[in-house]
Design a protein around this motif. Structure first.
Motif, mmCIF file in Angstrom:
data_model
loop_
_atom_site.group_PDB
_atom_site.id
_atom_site.type_symbol
_atom_site.label_atom_id
_atom_site.label_comp_id
_atom_site.label_asym_id
_atom_site.label_seq_id
_atom_site.Cartn_x
_atom_site.Cartn_y
_atom_site.Cartn_z
ATOM 1 N N LEU A 18 0.847 -1.203 0.000
ATOM 2 C CA LEU A 18 0.000 0.000 0.000
ATOM 3 C C LEU A 18 0.875 1.243 0.000
ATOM 4 O O LEU A 18 0.656 2.182 -0.776
ATOM 5 N N ALA A 19 1.907 1.226 0.871
ATOM 6 C CA ALA A 19 2.809 2.382 0.943
ATOM 7 C C ALA A 19 3.580 2.553 -0.360
ATOM 8 O O ALA A 19 3.939 3.674 -0.739
ATOM 9 N N ALA A 20 3.801 1.436 -1.069
ATOM 10 C CA ALA A 20 4.559 1.502 -2.323
ATOM 11 C C ALA A 20 3.684 1.879 -3.518
ATOM 12 O O ALA A 20 4.159 1.917 -4.652
ATOM 13 N N GLY B 264 -8.285 -1.155 -0.285
ATOM 14 C CA GLY B 264 -6.982 -0.780 0.280
ATOM 15 C C GLY B 264 -6.648 0.577 -0.291
ATOM 16 O O GLY B 264 -6.783 0.779 -1.502
ATOM 17 N N PRO B 265 -6.222 1.525 0.555
ATOM 18 C CA PRO B 265 -6.060 2.916 0.127
ATOM 19 C C PRO B 265 -4.856 3.156 -0.782
ATOM 20 O O PRO B 265 -3.907 2.372 -0.798
ATOM 21 N N ALA C 254 -2.675 5.965 2.529
ATOM 22 C CA ALA C 254 -2.031 4.968 3.389
ATOM 23 C C ALA C 254 -0.972 5.599 4.293
ATOM 24 O O ALA C 254 -0.401 4.929 5.148
ATOM 25 N N ARG C 255 -0.728 6.909 4.116
ATOM 26 C CA ARG C 255 0.167 7.605 5.056
ATOM 27 C C ARG C 255 -0.366 7.522 6.482
ATOM 28 O O ARG C 255 0.367 7.717 7.441
ATOM 29 N N ALA D 98 -3.532 0.731 7.806
ATOM 30 C CA ALA D 98 -4.350 0.964 6.614
ATOM 31 C C ALA D 98 -4.827 -0.338 5.984
ATOM 32 O O ALA D 98 -5.034 -0.419 4.778
ATOM 33 N N ARG D 99 -5.016 -1.369 6.817
ATOM 34 C CA ARG D 99 -5.288 -2.724 6.274
ATOM 35 C C ARG D 99 -5.789 -3.598 7.413
ATOM 36 O O ARG D 99 -5.820 -3.182 8.563
ATOM 37 N N PHE D 100 -6.155 -4.839 7.071
ATOM 38 C CA PHE D 100 -6.531 -5.810 8.092
ATOM 39 C C PHE D 100 -5.340 -6.114 8.990
ATOM 40 O O PHE D 100 -4.202 -6.157 8.517
#
Ligand code: AMP
Length: 440
Positions: free
Chosen positions: A79-81, A96-97, A102-103, A294-296
């Protein structure tokens, strides 16, 4: 149109996602892009490839090639990538953002500032730093009660808590100097005292649907001793709360999640479509936010997806299309307990390569999720991290715990698990602690 859903990631969390998808009456096709081959997911997937899950181009290419209609990114690093960004650009909606949203997880300072700006009263005292300027003065305000956090993703190793990892002002200063020298921004926070719990919500950017509250156990050994891990086990209660919480704590956590999503939309101009995982702490003075993911969570998702009664495919579609308000989201009103079997030596020097023999004849109230497991010549083999997660459900935590314990006991070989999680003494301790705190 029948759905074809790509799962990015290959741990037990993603196995639980695959099982929840496979349970859907829509009978979707399931694809997986994982960092390893998880035999549990492979048994449910029509196509499976392994590679770097942070390689946004490769993930999007695989999704397009296999005509995925939705993707779900499990872990935080992709997500960050920008894997969600690449999927959306390729025409594949993602649960998923985007990297910008996702910051919330990939920058601790971003989240603290967002809450402050939006007037959401859930932060501890905090300040962001990029150099040693003002660090000493800040630490002097909270000499024996501070937490130092690497601003970015550090695989759970970036947070150091005074009294836990740091034992003197010198050690705290040294860690800040180390971060400064490495060019890593950091956040200093007041250390909060209380009981931690997680409250996850499905979000389409406007509508949130909350999940039952969960408590995780990060330490490797019984009685919360030993090194930190990814999480050794989790439990939920039949009423969606936890035995040490008050109804208002849940309402507050839900409202913090809702206001955060609204603030994000306002600040970033795009909807947060995915899972919002709030890590909270109930303190003497109310609920505060420890962190957002930002996720499960893993293992939280093992409990939550086992309990999910509604059609997970419909929920994913509702998130992707920003129509979550018209989708039913219901959880089984039972308690659940999850415990992980891990290799001896985990987490510092885990054994690898041992056969994993799963117990046969487990009751239907127990679900088995495979984590760090490979399959060689038909035999499951442990690859050196959290190996197998058992989730048991029951009408009470005690009933679920007894079932989970039986499943864990039935695994032989050089593995261990935490037998104390969700037992009566462990729960009583937490209830007593909160009672004493609230009485102050
Ligand atoms: P984080 O990565 O922010 O979740 O931090 C990891 C762990 O550090 C949390 O699960 C808490 O146990 C602890 N922690 C983080 N921030 C605080 C805080 N402000 N006060 C007390 N404990 C904290």
């Amino acid at each position: 149109m029948s759905e074809c859903i790509l799962i990015v990631g290959s741990g037990a969390r993603e196995h639980a996602i695959a099982v929840a998808l496979a349970r859907s009456p829509q009978q979707p096709e399931v694809l997986c892009f994982g960092s390893a081959r998880n035999p549990g997911i492979a048994a449910l997937a029509s196509a499976y490839t392994t590679g770097k899950t942070t390689d946004a181009v490769a993930v999007a290419r695989f999704a397009v090639e296999h005509q995925a209609t939705i993707a779900i990114v499990g872990p935080e690093d992709p997500l960050a990538a920008g894997v969600a960004d690449a999927l959306w650009s390729a025409g594949v909606p993602n649960v998923g953002p985007t990297a910008s949203l996702a910051r919330l997880e990939s920058s601790k300072g971003f989240t603290r500032s967002l809450l402050d700006t939006a007037g959401i009263d859930a932060n501890p005292a905090f300040e962001r730093f990029t150099s040693m300027d003002g660090v000493q003065e800040w630490l002097d305000r909270f000499p024996a009660a501070h937490v130092i956090k690497d601003d970015g993703l550090a695989g759970g190793k970036g947070v150091k808590v005074y009294g836990d990892h740091l034992h003197s002002l010198e050690e705290s200063l040294a860690y800040c100097e180390e971060l400064t020298a490495a060019g890593r921004p950091f956040v200093l926070e007041e250390k909060l005292i209380g009981q931690e719990f997680s409250l996850l919500s499905f979000s389409d950017g406007t509508t949130l649907r909350h999940m039952p509250a969960v408590q995780d156990h990060k330490r490797a050994y019984n009685n919360d001793e030993g090194p930190n891990t990814g999480g050794m086990g989790t439990y939920t209660d039949a009423d969606g709360s936890l035995p040490f919480l008050e109804p208002n704590d849940i309402a507050l956590a839900q409202s913090i999640n809702e206001r955060t999503i609204a603030a994000l939309r306002e600040q970033c101009g795009e909807p947060y479509r995915g899972i919002l995982y709030g890590g909270f702490i109930a303190t003497a003075t109310g609920v505060r936010l420890i962190e957002y993911n930002a996720r499960f969570g893993d293992p939280e998702s093992l409990n939550l997806l086992t309990l999910l009664e509604s059609d997970f495919v419909a929920i994913c579609r509702g998130i992707a299309d920003e129509k979550l308000d018209s989708v039913e989201v219901k959880f089984n009103a039972q308690a659940s307990v999850c415990k992980y079997i891990v290799p001896e030596g985990y987490p510092e020097a885990p054994r690898k390569g041992d056969d994993v023999v799963l117990p046969s004849g487990l009751p239907s109230a127990v679900t088995t999720y495979l984590g760090a497991v490979d399959e060689k010549d038909g035999q499951l083999v442990a690859t050196g991290s959290r190996t197998v997660g058992f989730v048991a459900v029951g009408s009470t935590i005690a009933e679920a715990e007894a079932l989970c314990q039986q499943a864990c006991d039935a695994v032989s070989g050089p593995f261990f698990f935490r037998s104390d999680i969700a037992t009566k003494p462990a729960l009583d301790l937490r209830i007593r602690m909160m009672k004493e705190l609230r009485a102050r």
